[in-house]
Each structure stands twice: as structure tokens, then as C-alpha cells.
Design an enzyme around this catalytic site. Structure first.
Site, PDB file in Angstrom:
ATOM      1  N   TYR A  52       0.839  -1.201   0.000  1.00  0.00           N
ATOM      2  CA  TYR A  52       0.000   0.000   0.000  1.00  0.00           C
ATOM      3  C   TYR A  52       0.869   1.245   0.000  1.00  0.00           C
ATOM      4  O   TYR A  52       1.610   1.499   0.952  1.00  0.00           O
ATOM      5  CB  TYR A  52      -0.954   0.046   1.211  1.00  0.00           C
ATOM      6  CG  TYR A  52      -1.958  -1.090   1.269  1.00  0.00           C
ATOM      7  CD1 TYR A  52      -2.232  -1.890   0.158  1.00  0.00           C
ATOM      8  CD2 TYR A  52      -2.652  -1.376   2.437  1.00  0.00           C
ATOM      9  CE1 TYR A  52      -3.149  -2.934   0.218  1.00  0.00           C
ATOM     10  CE2 TYR A  52      -3.575  -2.412   2.506  1.00  0.00           C
ATOM     11  CZ  TYR A  52      -3.809  -3.192   1.386  1.00  0.00           C
ATOM     12  OH  TYR A  52      -4.712  -4.220   1.458  1.00  0.00           O
ATOM     13  N   LEU A 206     -20.952   1.248  -1.909  1.00  0.00           N
ATOM     14  CA  LEU A 206     -22.238   0.824  -2.496  1.00  0.00           C
ATOM     15  C   LEU A 206     -23.234   0.420  -1.430  1.00  0.00           C
ATOM     16  O   LEU A 206     -24.444   0.626  -1.592  1.00  0.00           O
ATOM     17  CB  LEU A 206     -22.023  -0.415  -3.374  1.00  0.00           C
ATOM     18  CG  LEU A 206     -21.840  -0.280  -4.869  1.00  0.00           C
ATOM     19  CD1 LEU A 206     -21.884  -1.637  -5.509  1.00  0.00           C
ATOM     20  CD2 LEU A 206     -22.876   0.651  -5.485  1.00  0.00           C
TER      21      LEU A 206
HETATM   22  N1  LIG Z   1      -6.268  -8.167  -1.526  1.00  0.00           N
HETATM   23  C1  LIG Z   1      -6.309  -7.636  -0.318  1.00  0.00           C
HETATM   24  O1  LIG Z   1      -5.729  -8.141   0.613  1.00  0.00           O
HETATM   25  C2  LIG Z   1      -7.120  -6.396  -0.079  1.00  0.00           C
HETATM   26  C3  LIG Z   1      -7.764  -5.763  -1.154  1.00  0.00           C
HETATM   27  C4  LIG Z   1      -8.529  -4.642  -0.882  1.00  0.00           C
HETATM   28  C5  LIG Z   1      -8.648  -4.187   0.430  1.00  0.00           C
HETATM   29  N2  LIG Z   1      -7.995  -4.800   1.450  1.00  0.00           N
HETATM   30  C6  LIG Z   1      -8.097  -4.312   2.858  1.00  0.00           C
HETATM   31  O2  LIG Z   1      -9.461  -4.209   3.212  1.00  0.00           O
HETATM   32  C7  LIG Z   1      -9.768  -2.875   3.605  1.00  0.00           C
HETATM   33  C8  LIG Z   1     -11.170  -2.515   3.175  1.00  0.00           C
HETATM   34  O3  LIG Z   1     -11.289  -2.719   1.771  1.00  0.00           O
HETATM   35  P1  LIG Z   1     -12.136  -1.796   0.814  1.00  0.00           P
HETATM   36  O4  LIG Z   1     -11.532  -0.457   0.778  1.00  0.00           O
HETATM   37  O5  LIG Z   1     -12.308  -2.513  -0.462  1.00  0.00           O
HETATM   38  O6  LIG Z   1     -13.483  -1.780   1.637  1.00  0.00           O
HETATM   39  P2  LIG Z   1     -14.728  -0.945   1.912  1.00  0.00           P
HETATM   40  O7  LIG Z   1     -14.755  -0.733   3.384  1.00  0.00           O
HETATM   41  O8  LIG Z   1     -15.880  -1.649   1.303  1.00  0.00           O
HETATM   42  O9  LIG Z   1     -14.553   0.436   1.140  1.00  0.00           O
HETATM   43  C9  LIG Z   1     -13.950   1.546   1.711  1.00  0.00           C
HETATM   44  C10 LIG Z   1     -14.349   2.764   0.924  1.00  0.00           C
HETATM   45  O10 LIG Z   1     -15.775   2.831   0.888  1.00  0.00           O
HETATM   46  C11 LIG Z   1     -16.197   4.156   1.010  1.00  0.00           C
HETATM   47  N3  LIG Z   1     -16.938   4.273   2.275  1.00  0.00           N
HETATM   48  C12 LIG Z   1     -16.675   3.698   3.470  1.00  0.00           C
HETATM   49  N4  LIG Z   1     -17.581   4.048   4.378  1.00  0.00           N
HETATM   50  C13 LIG Z   1     -18.441   4.871   3.757  1.00  0.00           C
HETATM   51  C14 LIG Z   1     -19.608   5.550   4.172  1.00  0.00           C
HETATM   52  N5  LIG Z   1     -20.074   5.449   5.425  1.00  0.00           N
HETATM   53  N6  LIG Z   1     -20.263   6.306   3.262  1.00  0.00           N
HETATM   54  C15 LIG Z   1     -19.810   6.415   1.984  1.00  0.00           C
HETATM   55  N7  LIG Z   1     -18.710   5.783   1.538  1.00  0.00           N
HETATM   56  C16 LIG Z   1     -18.043   5.016   2.414  1.00  0.00           C
HETATM   57  C17 LIG Z   1     -14.952   5.023   1.000  1.00  0.00           C
HETATM   58  O11 LIG Z   1     -14.671   5.368  -0.356  1.00  0.00           O
HETATM   59  P3  LIG Z   1     -14.108   6.826  -0.733  1.00  0.00           P
HETATM   60  O12 LIG Z   1     -12.759   6.866  -0.092  1.00  0.00           O
HETATM   61  O13 LIG Z   1     -14.069   6.806  -2.229  1.00  0.00           O
HETATM   62  O14 LIG Z   1     -15.075   7.816  -0.152  1.00  0.00           O
HETATM   63  C18 LIG Z   1     -13.898   4.062   1.543  1.00  0.00           C
HETATM   64  O15 LIG Z   1     -12.593   4.408   1.137  1.00  0.00           O
HETATM   65  C19 LIG Z   1      -8.679  -2.025   2.946  1.00  0.00           C
HETATM   66  O16 LIG Z   1      -8.484  -0.794   3.617  1.00  0.00           O
HETATM   67  C20 LIG Z   1      -7.483  -2.924   3.054  1.00  0.00           C
HETATM   68  O17 LIG Z   1      -6.923  -2.825   4.353  1.00  0.00           O
HETATM   69  C21 LIG Z   1      -7.261  -5.916   1.218  1.00  0.00           C
END
Ligand SMILES: NC(=O)c1ccc[n+]([C@@H]2O[C@H](COP(=O)([O-])OP(=O)(O)OC[C@H]3O[C@@H](n4cnc5c(N)ncnc54)[C@H](OP(=O)(O)O)[C@@H]3O)[C@@H](O)[C@H]2O)c1
Length: 302
Positions: A52, A206
Site C-alpha cells: 500500500y 455501495l
Molecule cells: N487483496 C487484499 O488483501 C485487499 C484488497 C482490498 C482491500 N484490502 C483491505 O481491506 C480494507 C477494506 O477494503 P475496501 O476499501 O475494499 O473496503 P470498503 O470498506 O468496502 O470500502 C472503503 C471505501 O468505501 C467508502 N466508504 C466507506 N464508508 C463509507 C460511508 N459510510 N459512506 C460512503 N462511503 C463510504 C470510502 O470510499 P471513498 O474513499 O471513495 O469515499 C472508503 O474508502 C482495505 O483498507 C485494506 O486494508 C485488502
């Protein structure tokens, strides 16, 4: 706020809501406000990876932990397997023993800590020398540099191998009401006494009250088996039952999930997500998931 905890086979106690640090702002003040607020409200799992921002995400967390004396308040999970350099964007997959044993030292240096609570393989294929990888993780565990290990994977064949041949505590996978593919695997995962770290729980926004803007902004081509119009229709119907974030969280907590790893790019998002968790933390799953299609993994099955 009182957050409940879930224990994995090596004795790690994960808060049911974790902080996905990949989405933290690069601005240190803002990022540390989010991390501080997360800890103050009961979150104890911080998820990062060496990849990251090419190590800068780990550095951001390390600076915060040191300045705020918070090392003992959190479980730190990082990931390995992607060899990157600082000159270009080339990333090479490398799950070798040498790479893992060397990379852990770099992650610990950036995080300014002596051990990782969790170290995960950041992907993986059937072609890897998986036993060599497992051996490297076991060495690190025996040497006290990590407390537990796991994999981050959405490949059923790779997951099955690690379940049978390693002592993983957790599997990180994208898991939420829309991307319900892990349902195919949850029974087997539970039989092996392994738990899931659910990433993408709100599917990049979403599954929040802002779904309509998020569809337009991030999912204009649809996602999984859904066209854009189908997505909007199904989300608006499901949102009438109860807030989407509450439904997806309560759905996840009724599976063998150790922690719902929510990303937040602002203090407000963290606050909103925690408030939704507070509403459902001790309740049974609602039936909102039934609005969504059953989706299965299509690739990497055997
Ligand atoms: N392959 C892997 O190992 C892998 C891959 C992906 C993620 N991860 C880990 O998993 C964590 C979570 O993954 P993800 O980012 O895909 O998950 P997520 O929690 O589904 O998405 C986070 C994003 O959703 C939006 N969001 C969150 N809360 C919100 C709310 N209350 N209202 C509106 N928008 C909201 C924000 O987007 P905006 O910033 O655009 O506002 C935020 O950056 C990552 O931080 C990482 O540590 C691991």
C-alpha cells in the site's frame, strides 16, 4: 462504544469491526485522527500491506503508533508477496521464503514495532511453491516475529490448499451481501477452525446510504452479475428494509468472520460505519441478503 471481540485459533482477539488502513488519507493529521478515533471507540485491528503506497501506508501507521503510544492497543496485520521497487510501477509476485523472511524486517521497520500480530500472503496461486511459503510463515511464528499468519485470497483452490496444509488463522476475502461468493466456502473454512477477515464490507460505498452516487461514480459499468440499472434497483429496494451498512454487517457477523475490515477515508465515514455497527452488534441477521443474487466463484476452482 463497546465493540465485541472474536478469537482465532492462535488466541488473537479481533474487534468485530476493524480498520482497513489502505484507504487512509496520506495527510498524517487526518489519518491519525481516524486511527485515534477508531481505537477510542473500541477498534483493535489495523489492516495494512507492504504494497500500500509502497510502504508509505505502513510508515503512516508506524508514526501514529509511536507518537501516540498505541502499539499495545492494536493488532497489526500486514501482507507480503508483492515485490516492488521505488523506481517504476513494476510489481513482481514473489512468495519465496527469502522474500518473506526479508520483507517482514522491512515492514517491522516501517511500522516501528518488534512483531506483527498477523502476516498474510497477499494473494497466491496454485503454481507457487506453497509449502516453501508455509514454511517461511511457520519460521517467523516460531521466531516470535509474527503471532499468526493467514492468506488474502479469493481463489477456492488456493484457499483449500492452505486450509489443509498450513496453520493459518484467517483468510481475508472480499465479502458482503453483493459479493456473497464466500458463502460457497464458509462451512469448510469453519470446519478447519479458521476465520474470515471480511474486506470490502461496504463494497467501496455501495452498501451505504450514499449508494446512488457511488453507483454513478464507481460502478457505472455494473459489478459482478449486475448491470448498473439492476444495481440501482436492487439497492434501493434493499435500503427500504434497513440501512444497507447495517444489513451487510449483520449478514457478515452471522458467518465465521473474525473482523469486518471497513475502510474509511474520512473521520465521518468511520463514525457512520461504527454507528451502524452499534445498531446491530448483538442482533440476528436480517433477511435483506435475500434481495441479492447468489453468486459463485467461477475461476480457480481446482
Ligand atoms: N487483496 C487484499 O488483501 C485487499 C484488497 C482490498 C482491500 N484490502 C483491505 O481491506 C480494507 C477494506 O477494503 P475496501 O476499501 O475494499 O473496503 P470498503 O470498506 O468496502 O470500502 C472503503 C471505501 O468505501 C467508502 N466508504 C466507506 N464508508 C463509507 C460511508 N459510510 N459512506 C460512503 N462511503 C463510504 C470510502 O470510499 P471513498 O474513499 O471513495 O469515499 C472508503 O474508502 C482495505 O483498507 C485494506 O486494508 C485488502
Amino acid at each position: 462504544m463497546l465493540v465485541n471481540f472474536r478469537r482465532t485459533r492462535s488466541g488473537l482477539e479481533f474487534s468485530e469491526i476493524g480498520l482497513g488502513c489502505m484507504n487512509l488519507p496520506e495527510n498524517y493529521q487526518l489519518a491519525s485522527e481516524i486511527m485515534d478515533s477508531a481505537i477510542n471507540q473500541g477498534i483493535n485491528y489495523f489492516d495494512t500491506a507492504d504494497l500500500y503506497n509502497k510502504g508509505k501506508n505502513e510508515e503512516l501507521i508506524g508514526k501514529f503508533l509511536k507518537e501516540h503510544h498505541k502499539r499495545n492497543d492494536v493488532l497489526i496485520g500486514s501482507k507480503v508477496g508483492n515485490e516492488f521497487n521505488f523506481e517504476d510501477d513494476d510489481v513482481k509476485w514473489n512468495p519465496s521464503r527469502n522474500h518473506i523472511l526479508n520483507s517482514v524486517k522491512e515492514s517491522l521497520r516501517r511500522l516501528k514495532i518488534d512483531y506483527l500480530d498477523l502476516y498474510m500472503l497477499h494473494g497466491g496461486t496454485m503454481e507457487d511453491d506453497k509449502d516453501e511459503t508455509i514454511d517461511a510463515f511457520n519460521t517467523l511464528k516460531n521466531d516470535g516475529l509474527i503471532r499468526a499468519y493467514g492468506i488474502s485470497s479469493i481463489r477456492p483452490n488456493v484457499i483449500s490448499y492452505y486450509l489443509k496444509h498450513s496453520d493459518i488463522d484467517v483468510i481475508m476475502m472480499q465479502f458482503n451481501m453483493l459479493d456473497n461468493r464466500p458463502e460457497m466456502l464458509t462451512d469448510t473454512i469453519a470446519e478447519h477452525d479458521v476465520k474470515i477477515l471480511a474486506r470490502g464490507p461496504v463494497m467501496k460505498g455501495l452498501l451505504t446510504d450514499h449508494y446512488s452516487e457511488v453507483v454513478d461514480k464507481k460502478f457505472s459499468k455494473g459489478i459482478l452479475d449486475y448491470s448498473k440499472d439492476e444495481l440501482t434497483q436492487i439497492l434501493s429496494k434493499a435500503a427500504m428494509d434497513s440501512p444497507l451498512t447495517e444489513s451487510t454487517m449483520s449478514y457478515l457477523l452471522n458467518h465465521p468472520v473474525a473482523s469486518i475490515v471497513c475502510g474509511a477515508s474520512s473521520p465521518d465515514q468511520l463514525q457512520t460505519n461504527l454507528a451502524h455497527y452499534e445498531q446491530i452488534k448483538n442482533s440476528a441477521a436480517n433477511s435483506t441478503r435475500d434481495y441479492f443474487k447468489n453468486i459463485d466463484y467461477q475461476d480457480h476452482l481446482s
